[in-house]
Design a protein around this motif. Structure first.
Motif, PDB file in Angstrom:
ATOM      1  N   TYR A  52       4.701   5.295   8.999  1.00  0.00           N
ATOM      2  CA  TYR A  52       4.150   4.488   7.908  1.00  0.00           C
ATOM      3  C   TYR A  52       5.266   3.961   7.000  1.00  0.00           C
ATOM      4  O   TYR A  52       5.303   2.785   6.647  1.00  0.00           O
ATOM      5  CB  TYR A  52       3.133   5.307   7.098  1.00  0.00           C
ATOM      6  N   GLU A  55       7.235   1.179   8.879  1.00  0.00           N
ATOM      7  CA  GLU A  55       6.513  -0.071   9.128  1.00  0.00           C
ATOM      8  C   GLU A  55       6.001  -0.730   7.848  1.00  0.00           C
ATOM      9  O   GLU A  55       6.052  -1.948   7.721  1.00  0.00           O
ATOM     10  CB  GLU A  55       5.333   0.172  10.082  1.00  0.00           C
ATOM     11  N   CYS A  59       9.257  -4.272   3.672  1.00  0.00           N
ATOM     12  CA  CYS A  59       9.354  -5.430   2.768  1.00  0.00           C
ATOM     13  C   CYS A  59       9.157  -5.041   1.302  1.00  0.00           C
ATOM     14  O   CYS A  59       9.559  -5.755   0.400  1.00  0.00           O
ATOM     15  CB  CYS A  59       8.321  -6.482   3.146  1.00  0.00           C
ATOM     16  N   HIS A  60       8.484  -3.949   1.067  1.00  0.00           N
ATOM     17  CA  HIS A  60       8.239  -3.417  -0.282  1.00  0.00           C
ATOM     18  C   HIS A  60       8.144  -1.905  -0.103  1.00  0.00           C
ATOM     19  O   HIS A  60       8.160  -1.424   1.030  1.00  0.00           O
ATOM     20  CB  HIS A  60       6.937  -3.974  -0.865  1.00  0.00           C
ATOM     21  N   TYR A  63       3.506   2.034  -0.243  1.00  0.00           N
ATOM     22  CA  TYR A  63       2.575   2.498  -1.276  1.00  0.00           C
ATOM     23  C   TYR A  63       1.855   3.756  -0.809  1.00  0.00           C
ATOM     24  O   TYR A  63       1.456   3.851   0.352  1.00  0.00           O
ATOM     25  CB  TYR A  63       1.541   1.412  -1.600  1.00  0.00           C
ATOM     26  N   TRP A  73      -7.964  -0.588   2.255  1.00  0.00           N
ATOM     27  CA  TRP A  73      -7.027  -0.394   3.374  1.00  0.00           C
ATOM     28  C   TRP A  73      -7.595  -0.985   4.649  1.00  0.00           C
ATOM     29  O   TRP A  73      -6.874  -1.589   5.448  1.00  0.00           O
ATOM     30  CB  TRP A  73      -6.714   1.089   3.565  1.00  0.00           C
ATOM     31  N   THR A  76      -7.068  -4.711   4.424  1.00  0.00           N
ATOM     32  CA  THR A  76      -5.636  -5.011   4.591  1.00  0.00           C
ATOM     33  C   THR A  76      -5.231  -4.925   6.062  1.00  0.00           C
ATOM     34  O   THR A  76      -4.552  -5.807   6.591  1.00  0.00           O
ATOM     35  CB  THR A  76      -4.787  -4.011   3.769  1.00  0.00           C
ATOM     36  N   LEU A  80      -3.444  -8.204   8.941  1.00  0.00           N
ATOM     37  CA  LEU A  80      -1.984  -8.066   8.841  1.00  0.00           C
ATOM     38  C   LEU A  80      -1.231  -9.313   9.327  1.00  0.00           C
ATOM     39  O   LEU A  80      -0.088  -9.541   8.954  1.00  0.00           O
ATOM     40  CB  LEU A  80      -1.504  -6.831   9.610  1.00  0.00           C
ATOM     41  N   PHE A  84      -0.291 -11.574   2.703  1.00  0.00           N
ATOM     42  CA  PHE A  84       0.413 -12.160   1.550  1.00  0.00           C
ATOM     43  C   PHE A  84       1.487 -13.148   2.008  1.00  0.00           C
ATOM     44  O   PHE A  84       2.611 -13.130   1.527  1.00  0.00           O
ATOM     45  CB  PHE A  84       1.026 -11.068   0.669  1.00  0.00           C
ATOM     46  N   SER A  86       2.954 -13.148   4.832  1.00  0.00           N
ATOM     47  CA  SER A  86       3.855 -12.563   5.837  1.00  0.00           C
ATOM     48  C   SER A  86       3.069 -12.146   7.074  1.00  0.00           C
ATOM     49  O   SER A  86       1.862 -11.958   7.010  1.00  0.00           O
ATOM     50  CB  SER A  86       4.536 -11.317   5.286  1.00  0.00           C
ATOM     51  N   LEU A  90       1.220  -4.961  13.813  1.00  0.00           N
ATOM     52  CA  LEU A  90       1.758  -3.750  14.434  1.00  0.00           C
ATOM     53  C   LEU A  90       1.267  -3.665  15.866  1.00  0.00           C
ATOM     54  O   LEU A  90       0.246  -4.273  16.200  1.00  0.00           O
ATOM     55  CB  LEU A  90       1.230  -2.526  13.674  1.00  0.00           C
ATOM     56  N   LEU A 102      -3.964   5.892   6.267  1.00  0.00           N
ATOM     57  CA  LEU A 102      -4.339   5.276   4.993  1.00  0.00           C
ATOM     58  C   LEU A 102      -5.773   5.631   4.605  1.00  0.00           C
ATOM     59  O   LEU A 102      -6.049   6.029   3.479  1.00  0.00           O
ATOM     60  CB  LEU A 102      -4.175   3.752   5.080  1.00  0.00           C
ATOM     61  N   LEU A 121      -7.198  -6.166  -2.581  1.00  0.00           N
ATOM     62  CA  LEU A 121      -6.080  -6.027  -1.649  1.00  0.00           C
ATOM     63  C   LEU A 121      -4.834  -5.601  -2.416  1.00  0.00           C
ATOM     64  O   LEU A 121      -3.896  -5.072  -1.837  1.00  0.00           O
ATOM     65  CB  LEU A 121      -5.812  -7.350  -0.936  1.00  0.00           C
ATOM     66  N   ARG A 122      -4.852  -5.873  -3.695  1.00  0.00           N
ATOM     67  CA  ARG A 122      -3.725  -5.495  -4.541  1.00  0.00           C
ATOM     68  C   ARG A 122      -4.093  -4.330  -5.443  1.00  0.00           C
ATOM     69  O   ARG A 122      -5.151  -4.327  -6.054  1.00  0.00           O
ATOM     70  CB  ARG A 122      -3.297  -6.678  -5.420  1.00  0.00           C
ATOM     71  N   ILE A 123      -3.167  -3.401  -5.555  1.00  0.00           N
ATOM     72  CA  ILE A 123      -3.316  -2.279  -6.475  1.00  0.00           C
ATOM     73  C   ILE A 123      -3.449  -2.846  -7.896  1.00  0.00           C
ATOM     74  O   ILE A 123      -4.234  -2.373  -8.705  1.00  0.00           O
ATOM     75  CB  ILE A 123      -2.069  -1.366  -6.385  1.00  0.00           C
ATOM     76  N   SER A 148       7.322  -8.936  -9.392  1.00  0.00           N
ATOM     77  CA  SER A 148       5.858  -8.815  -9.453  1.00  0.00           C
ATOM     78  C   SER A 148       5.472  -7.348  -9.595  1.00  0.00           C
ATOM     79  O   SER A 148       6.287  -6.453  -9.357  1.00  0.00           O
ATOM     80  CB  SER A 148       5.204  -9.429  -8.211  1.00  0.00           C
TER      81      SER A 148
HETATM   82  C1  HEC Z   1       6.954  -8.617   6.624  1.00  0.00           C
HETATM   83  C2  HEC Z   1       6.909  -8.031   5.293  1.00  0.00           C
HETATM   84  C3  HEC Z   1       5.790  -7.038   4.988  1.00  0.00           C
HETATM   85  C4  HEC Z   1       5.413  -5.915   5.717  1.00  0.00           C
HETATM   86  C5  HEC Z   1       6.008  -5.406   7.029  1.00  0.00           C
HETATM   87  C6  HEC Z   1       4.332  -5.315   4.967  1.00  0.00           C
HETATM   88  N1  HEC Z   1       4.090  -6.002   3.816  1.00  0.00           N
HETATM   89 FE1  HEC Z   1       2.723  -5.511   2.369  1.00  0.00          FE
HETATM   90  N2  HEC Z   1       3.301  -7.155   1.294  1.00  0.00           N
HETATM   91  C7  HEC Z   1       4.240  -8.083   1.670  1.00  0.00           C
HETATM   92  C8  HEC Z   1       4.348  -9.107   0.648  1.00  0.00           C
HETATM   93  C9  HEC Z   1       5.274 -10.328   0.678  1.00  0.00           C
HETATM   94  C10 HEC Z   1       3.452  -8.736  -0.388  1.00  0.00           C
HETATM   95  C11 HEC Z   1       3.224  -9.444  -1.724  1.00  0.00           C
HETATM   96  C12 HEC Z   1       4.288  -8.945  -2.703  1.00  0.00           C
HETATM   97  C13 HEC Z   1       4.231  -9.574  -4.076  1.00  0.00           C
HETATM   98  O1  HEC Z   1       3.212 -10.111  -4.474  1.00  0.00           O
HETATM   99  O2  HEC Z   1       5.241  -9.475  -4.787  1.00  0.00           O
HETATM  100  C14 HEC Z   1       2.821  -7.492   0.051  1.00  0.00           C
HETATM  101  C15 HEC Z   1       1.879  -6.794  -0.687  1.00  0.00           C
HETATM  102  C16 HEC Z   1       1.212  -5.654  -0.287  1.00  0.00           C
HETATM  103  C17 HEC Z   1       0.195  -4.965  -1.056  1.00  0.00           C
HETATM  104  C18 HEC Z   1      -0.290  -5.360  -2.470  1.00  0.00           C
HETATM  105  C19 HEC Z   1       0.638  -4.836  -3.555  1.00  0.00           C
HETATM  106  C20 HEC Z   1       0.128  -5.190  -4.945  1.00  0.00           C
HETATM  107  O3  HEC Z   1      -0.603  -4.393  -5.539  1.00  0.00           O
HETATM  108  O4  HEC Z   1       0.452  -6.263  -5.437  1.00  0.00           O
HETATM  109  C21 HEC Z   1      -0.242  -3.909  -0.306  1.00  0.00           C
HETATM  110  C22 HEC Z   1      -1.309  -2.888  -0.697  1.00  0.00           C
HETATM  111  C23 HEC Z   1       0.509  -3.936   0.943  1.00  0.00           C
HETATM  112  N3  HEC Z   1       1.400  -4.997   0.915  1.00  0.00           N
HETATM  113  C24 HEC Z   1       0.353  -3.032   1.975  1.00  0.00           C
HETATM  114  C25 HEC Z   1       1.081  -3.074   3.172  1.00  0.00           C
HETATM  115  C26 HEC Z   1       0.836  -2.192   4.299  1.00  0.00           C
HETATM  116  C27 HEC Z   1      -0.239  -1.126   4.373  1.00  0.00           C
HETATM  117  C28 HEC Z   1       1.757  -2.521   5.260  1.00  0.00           C
HETATM  118  C29 HEC Z   1       1.916  -1.930   6.651  1.00  0.00           C
HETATM  119  C30 HEC Z   1       0.773  -2.069   7.526  1.00  0.00           C
HETATM  120  C31 HEC Z   1       2.565  -3.618   4.734  1.00  0.00           C
HETATM  121  N4  HEC Z   1       2.116  -3.914   3.477  1.00  0.00           N
HETATM  122  C32 HEC Z   1       3.639  -4.199   5.402  1.00  0.00           C
HETATM  123  C33 HEC Z   1       4.994  -8.050   2.823  1.00  0.00           C
HETATM  124  C34 HEC Z   1       4.945  -7.083   3.799  1.00  0.00           C
END
Ligand code: HEC
Ligand code: HEC
Length: 179
Positions: A52, A55, A59-60, A63, A73, A76, A80, A84, A86, A90, A102, A121-123, A148
């Motif tokens: 987890y 993967e 990018c962030h 969580y 979840w 989300t 995938l 957002f 991207s 998987l 999750l 979708l966002r916390i 952000s």
């Molecule tokens: C290729 C890049 C990438 C990967 C890999 C990725 N994310 Fe993200 N994710 C993002 C981007 C870009 C955002 C938006 C960030 C922002 O608004 O600043 C985001 C935002 C999120 C948010 C919302 C955060 C918030 O509250 O604003 C969640 C929840 C999330 N991702 C979960 C996941 C999960 C679960 C996975 C794995 C399955 C995952 N991400 C993998 C790029 C990615």
């Protein structure tokens, strides 16, 4: 005794029964929990958390599952390919493992779900989050060092360890946060 307490706390968090931070007022209990996130207990759990983190932490920060409810979840994970802006798809086996992880640790607290019946979708869209951050100004969030609210770890120095205590908050380019 201490071990027992730690175990019961870990069990509570593992079932998603508790959120993952402590208020400073509850400090007297805090010595029992160096981290608010359940430490993986079995080798199986360990490898799931590692997967987890790799993967979903590319990018962030990865969580903690406890920050959103099950339905968030599920939504989300269903989209995938359009995550957002991207592509976070998987392979099927990893998808299944991560989704199970999750969902089984998701929050059961209504305050972690969305307002007006939408699935968050966002916390940062959850009533709980909005309430806790109402004193954080827009400028603090949009500055380049933060960008952000999604970058929890830009302000919460222990976020990747699952700890969001107020006294661990450092907002870049702003004075020490105090209530
Ligand atoms: C290729 C890049 C990438 C990967 C890999 C990725 N994310 Fe993200 N994710 C993002 C981007 C870009 C955002 C938006 C960030 C922002 O608004 O600043 C985001 C935002 C999120 C948010 C919302 C955060 C918030 O509250 O604003 C969640 C929840 C999330 N991702 C979960 C996941 C999960 C679960 C996975 C794995 C399955 C995952 N991400 C993998 C790029 C990615
Ligand atoms: C711009 C900086 C910033 C970002 C980014 C940020 N926070 Fe916070 N957060 C704060 C501040 C400041 C407080 C304390 C607010 C107060 O006391 O009024 C706080 C409080 C909290 C609390 C309550 C802590 C307590 O002990 O009461 C939680 C939980 C939390 N944040 C989680 C998150 C999560 C999860 C994310 C990412 C999705 C996030 N925060 C992103 C600044 C931030």
């Amino acid at each position: 005794m201490k071990t027992l307490l730690n175990l019961s706390l870990a069990a509570m968090i593992l079932t998603g029964g508790a959120f993952l931070y402590a208020d400073d007022e509850r400090e007297e209990h805090e010595h029992h929990r160096s981290s608010m996130v359940a430490q993986p207990v079995t080798p199986q759990e360990k490898s799931t958390v590692a997967l987890y983190t790799k993967e979903c932490g590319a990018c962030h920060m990865a969580y903690q599952p406890q920050v959103l409810p099950k339905r968030s979840w599920e939504k989300t994970m269903k989209m995938l390919d359009n995550h957002f802006g991207s592509d976070a798809t998987l392979d099927p086996q990893d998808h299944k493992t991560i989704q199970n992880y999750l969902v089984s640790h998701a929050s059961k607290n209504d305050q972690m779900s969305d307002i007006k019946g939408n699935i968050a979708l966002r916390i940062s869209e959850t009533p709980y989050f909005i309430r806790e951050h109402r004193e954080v100004s827009k400028k603090m969030v949009t500055q380049p060092a933060v960008k952000s609210f999604a970058n929890c770890n830009a302000c919460h120095t222990q976020a990747t360890n699952g700890s969001y205590r107020e006294r661990e908050v450092r907002i870049p380019n702003y004075a020490h946060w105090e209530e």
